[in-house]
Design a protein around this motif. Structure first.
Motif, PDB file in Angstrom:
ATOM      1  N   ASP A  91       4.120 -40.497   9.213  1.00  0.00           N
ATOM      2  CA  ASP A  91       5.537 -40.651   9.531  1.00  0.00           C
ATOM      3  C   ASP A  91       6.285 -39.388   9.104  1.00  0.00           C
ATOM      4  N   ILE A  92       6.770 -38.630  10.094  1.00  0.00           N
ATOM      5  CA  ILE A  92       7.459 -37.385   9.751  1.00  0.00           C
ATOM      6  C   ILE A  92       8.895 -37.636   9.294  1.00  0.00           C
ATOM      7  N   GLU A  93       9.419 -38.840   9.515  1.00  0.00           N
ATOM      8  CA  GLU A  93      10.798 -39.153   9.138  1.00  0.00           C
ATOM      9  C   GLU A  93      10.908 -39.726   7.732  1.00  0.00           C
ATOM     10  N   ALA A  94       9.804 -40.101   7.130  1.00  0.00           N
ATOM     11  CA  ALA A  94       9.842 -40.752   5.811  1.00  0.00           C
ATOM     12  C   ALA A  94      10.263 -39.759   4.729  1.00  0.00           C
ATOM     13  N   PRO A  95      11.045 -40.213   3.742  1.00  0.00           N
ATOM     14  CA  PRO A  95      11.396 -39.331   2.623  1.00  0.00           C
ATOM     15  C   PRO A  95      10.200 -39.104   1.698  1.00  0.00           C
ATOM     16  N   ASN A  96      10.394 -38.214   0.769  1.00  0.00           N
ATOM     17  CA  ASN A  96       9.314 -37.837  -0.138  1.00  0.00           C
ATOM     18  C   ASN A  96       8.751 -39.031  -0.906  1.00  0.00           C
ATOM     19  N   TYR A  97       9.609 -39.904  -1.419  1.00  0.00           N
ATOM     20  CA  TYR A  97       9.168 -41.005  -2.285  1.00  0.00           C
ATOM     21  C   TYR A  97       8.489 -42.133  -1.514  1.00  0.00           C
ATOM     22  N   LEU A  98       8.497 -42.081  -0.170  1.00  0.00           N
ATOM     23  CA  LEU A  98       7.790 -43.077   0.633  1.00  0.00           C
ATOM     24  C   LEU A  98       6.609 -42.454   1.389  1.00  0.00           C
ATOM     25  N   SER A  99       6.246 -41.245   1.028  1.00  0.00           N
ATOM     26  CA  SER A  99       5.200 -40.522   1.750  1.00  0.00           C
ATOM     27  C   SER A  99       3.969 -40.313   0.880  1.00  0.00           C
ATOM     28  N   LYS A 100       2.877 -39.980   1.539  1.00  0.00           N
ATOM     29  CA  LYS A 100       1.624 -39.660   0.858  1.00  0.00           C
ATOM     30  C   LYS A 100       1.166 -38.265   1.258  1.00  0.00           C
ATOM     31  N   GLU A 101       0.186 -37.775   0.532  1.00  0.00           N
ATOM     32  CA  GLU A 101      -0.389 -36.493   0.906  1.00  0.00           C
ATOM     33  C   GLU A 101      -1.089 -36.604   2.255  1.00  0.00           C
ATOM     34  N   SER A 102      -1.126 -35.518   2.974  1.00  0.00           N
ATOM     35  CA  SER A 102      -1.807 -35.467   4.259  1.00  0.00           C
ATOM     36  C   SER A 102      -2.786 -34.294   4.260  1.00  0.00           C
ATOM     37  N   GLU A 103      -3.556 -34.204   5.316  1.00  0.00           N
ATOM     38  CA  GLU A 103      -4.608 -33.177   5.392  1.00  0.00           C
ATOM     39  C   GLU A 103      -4.603 -32.548   6.777  1.00  0.00           C
ATOM     40  N   VAL A 104      -4.750 -31.226   6.806  1.00  0.00           N
ATOM     41  CA  VAL A 104      -4.752 -30.475   8.056  1.00  0.00           C
ATOM     42  C   VAL A 104      -5.980 -29.575   8.097  1.00  0.00           C
ATOM     43  N   LEU A 105      -6.618 -29.499   9.258  1.00  0.00           N
ATOM     44  CA  LEU A 105      -7.715 -28.564   9.493  1.00  0.00           C
ATOM     45  C   LEU A 105      -7.191 -27.405  10.333  1.00  0.00           C
ATOM     46  N   ILE A 106      -7.409 -26.187   9.842  1.00  0.00           N
ATOM     47  CA  ILE A 106      -6.942 -24.992  10.549  1.00  0.00           C
ATOM     48  C   ILE A 106      -8.153 -24.107  10.833  1.00  0.00           C
ATOM     49  N   TYR A 107      -8.393 -23.838  12.095  1.00  0.00           N
ATOM     50  CA  TYR A 107      -9.481 -22.945  12.481  1.00  0.00           C
ATOM     51  C   TYR A 107      -8.932 -21.513  12.478  1.00  0.00           C
ATOM     52  N   ALA A 108      -9.363 -20.756  11.475  1.00  0.00           N
ATOM     53  CA  ALA A 108      -8.827 -19.410  11.295  1.00  0.00           C
ATOM     54  C   ALA A 108      -9.346 -18.468  12.381  1.00  0.00           C
ATOM     55  N   ARG A 109      -8.565 -17.432  12.633  1.00  0.00           N
ATOM     56  CA  ARG A 109      -8.932 -16.429  13.631  1.00  0.00           C
ATOM     57  C   ARG A 109      -9.124 -15.079  12.955  1.00  0.00           C
ATOM     58  N   GLN A 110      -9.973 -14.259  13.534  1.00  0.00           N
ATOM     59  CA  GLN A 110     -10.179 -12.928  12.991  1.00  0.00           C
ATOM     60  C   GLN A 110      -8.917 -12.095  13.178  1.00  0.00           C
ATOM     61  N   ASP A 111      -8.579 -11.350  12.142  1.00  0.00           N
ATOM     62  CA  ASP A 111      -7.382 -10.517  12.149  1.00  0.00           C
ATOM     63  C   ASP A 111      -7.668  -9.243  12.943  1.00  0.00           C
ATOM     64  N   SER A 112      -6.843  -8.967  13.936  1.00  0.00           N
ATOM     65  CA  SER A 112      -7.054  -7.790  14.777  1.00  0.00           C
ATOM     66  C   SER A 112      -6.836  -6.484  14.027  1.00  0.00           C
ATOM     67  N   GLN A 113      -6.115  -6.539  12.893  1.00  0.00           N
ATOM     68  CA  GLN A 113      -5.820  -5.340  12.123  1.00  0.00           C
ATOM     69  C   GLN A 113      -6.776  -5.135  10.953  1.00  0.00           C
ATOM     70  N   CYS A 114      -7.717  -6.048  10.773  1.00  0.00           N
ATOM     71  CA  CYS A 114      -8.656  -5.953   9.647  1.00  0.00           C
ATOM     72  C   CYS A 114     -10.007  -6.455  10.128  1.00  0.00           C
ATOM     73  N   ILE A 115     -11.013  -5.603  10.059  1.00  0.00           N
ATOM     74  CA  ILE A 115     -12.305  -5.912  10.675  1.00  0.00           C
ATOM     75  C   ILE A 115     -13.032  -7.050   9.975  1.00  0.00           C
ATOM     76  N   ASP A 116     -12.773  -7.269   8.697  1.00  0.00           N
ATOM     77  CA  ASP A 116     -13.488  -8.322   7.963  1.00  0.00           C
ATOM     78  C   ASP A 116     -12.520  -9.367   7.407  1.00  0.00           C
ATOM     79  N   CYS A 117     -11.434  -9.603   8.139  1.00  0.00           N
ATOM     80  CA  CYS A 117     -10.413 -10.543   7.678  1.00  0.00           C
ATOM     81  C   CYS A 117     -10.200 -11.662   8.696  1.00  0.00           C
ATOM     82  N   PHE A 118      -9.802 -12.815   8.164  1.00  0.00           N
ATOM     83  CA  PHE A 118      -9.393 -13.958   8.975  1.00  0.00           C
ATOM     84  C   PHE A 118      -7.999 -14.372   8.517  1.00  0.00           C
TER      85      PHE A 118
END
Length: 266
Positions: free
Chosen positions: A115-142
């Motif tokens: 629920d994105i509308e819930a206030p802090n005291y009625l919310s729980k922790e959530s989890e996100v998966l982010i697929y990182a991309r290689q940085d075009s300005q750094c050869i060994d960076c994501f």
């Protein structure tokens, strides 16, 4: 006499054996140390930088990872960042879907019944998966990008701010080993820093599950701490009174306009 000579000879053989063992022990230890040093020499430390951009209630969480390994070793590897979002923040799944369509970021919510509308005291922790991309300005960076937003918090009695701590993420890596490939030899960084396996989707566009290696890393900063402005309880009476007066005034003006300019038919 013969028994005494046999005993002496046996003791001598034992001493020689011990001496030989002592002679081989340091050599073997030195060889092992050299081998370990050689392995460690090829291990470049993984550096993670986590920072929050922009001001206000709508922020951008930026995560950068630097390996220091040759791109030849990393070009067949994928990096997945598993980020816990504290209860004081939220990630909009509809916004993530829009960003994916525009190819800006590859992130997906794991938590359900969110629920994105819930206030802090009625919310729980959530989890996100982010697929990182290689940085075009750094050869060994994501790098990975994630928009986050503040939730509403309870008013405080004294301090007009509250703190939100964003913990360090889990860093997961999956390398395409190929048929019959000895992964640890081909990707020494896995031998250096991988310490467990985690099951997660292989990619954002499919539901196949892969065994990702959870990597150890060194963070440039401590956990990110955000300061959120909150109301003060001593202002409750004033805010309620002003809100009620404005509501009555606006309602009165609307009713006057309706009766003055409205057309009613019976």
């Amino acid at each position: 006499m013969a028994a005494w000579v046999a005993a002496v000879r046996g003791l001598a053989w034992l001493l020689l054996g011990a001496a030989a063992g002592l002679t081989r022990g340091p050599a073997e230890a030195l060889s092992a140390a050299r081998s370990d040093a050689g392995t460690r020499a090829t291990c470049s430390e993984i550096i993670l930088r986590q920072e929050v951009l922009k001001d206000g209630f709508h922020r951008d969480l930026l995560i950068k990872v630097k390996f220091g390994e040759s791109i030849e070793d990393l070009q067949t590897c994928r990096l997945l960042i598993k980020q816990d979002i504290p209860a004081g923040l939220f990630v909009d799944p509809y916004e993530l879907a829009s960003l994916r369509e525009r190819n800006i970021t590859e992130a997906v919510m794991v938590s359900e019944n969110f629920d994105i509308e819930a206030p802090n005291y009625l919310s729980k922790e959530s989890e996100v998966l982010i697929y990182a991309r290689q940085d075009s300005q750094c050869i060994d960076c994501f790098q990975a990008f994630l928009p986050v937003h503040y939730r509403y918090h309870r008013p405080h009695s004294h301090d007009g701010e509250t703190s939100i701590v964003v913990n360090h993420p889990d860093l997961l890596m999956f390398c395409d080993q190929g048929e019959g490939c000895r992964c640890l030899l081909r990707f020494p960084i896995l031998k250096c820093w991988a310490h467990s396996e985690v099951a997660a989707p292989c990619a954002l566009e499919n539901e196949d599950i892969c065994q990702w290696n959870k990597m150890k890393y060194k963070s440039v900063y401590k956990n990110v701490t955000l300061q959120v402005p909150v109301g003060l309880t001593i202002h409750t009476s004033l805010v309620c009174s002003v809100t009620l007066l404005i509501t009555i005034l606006c309602s009165t003006l609307i009713l006057v306009a309706i009766f003055k300019y409205g057309h009613f038919s019976l």
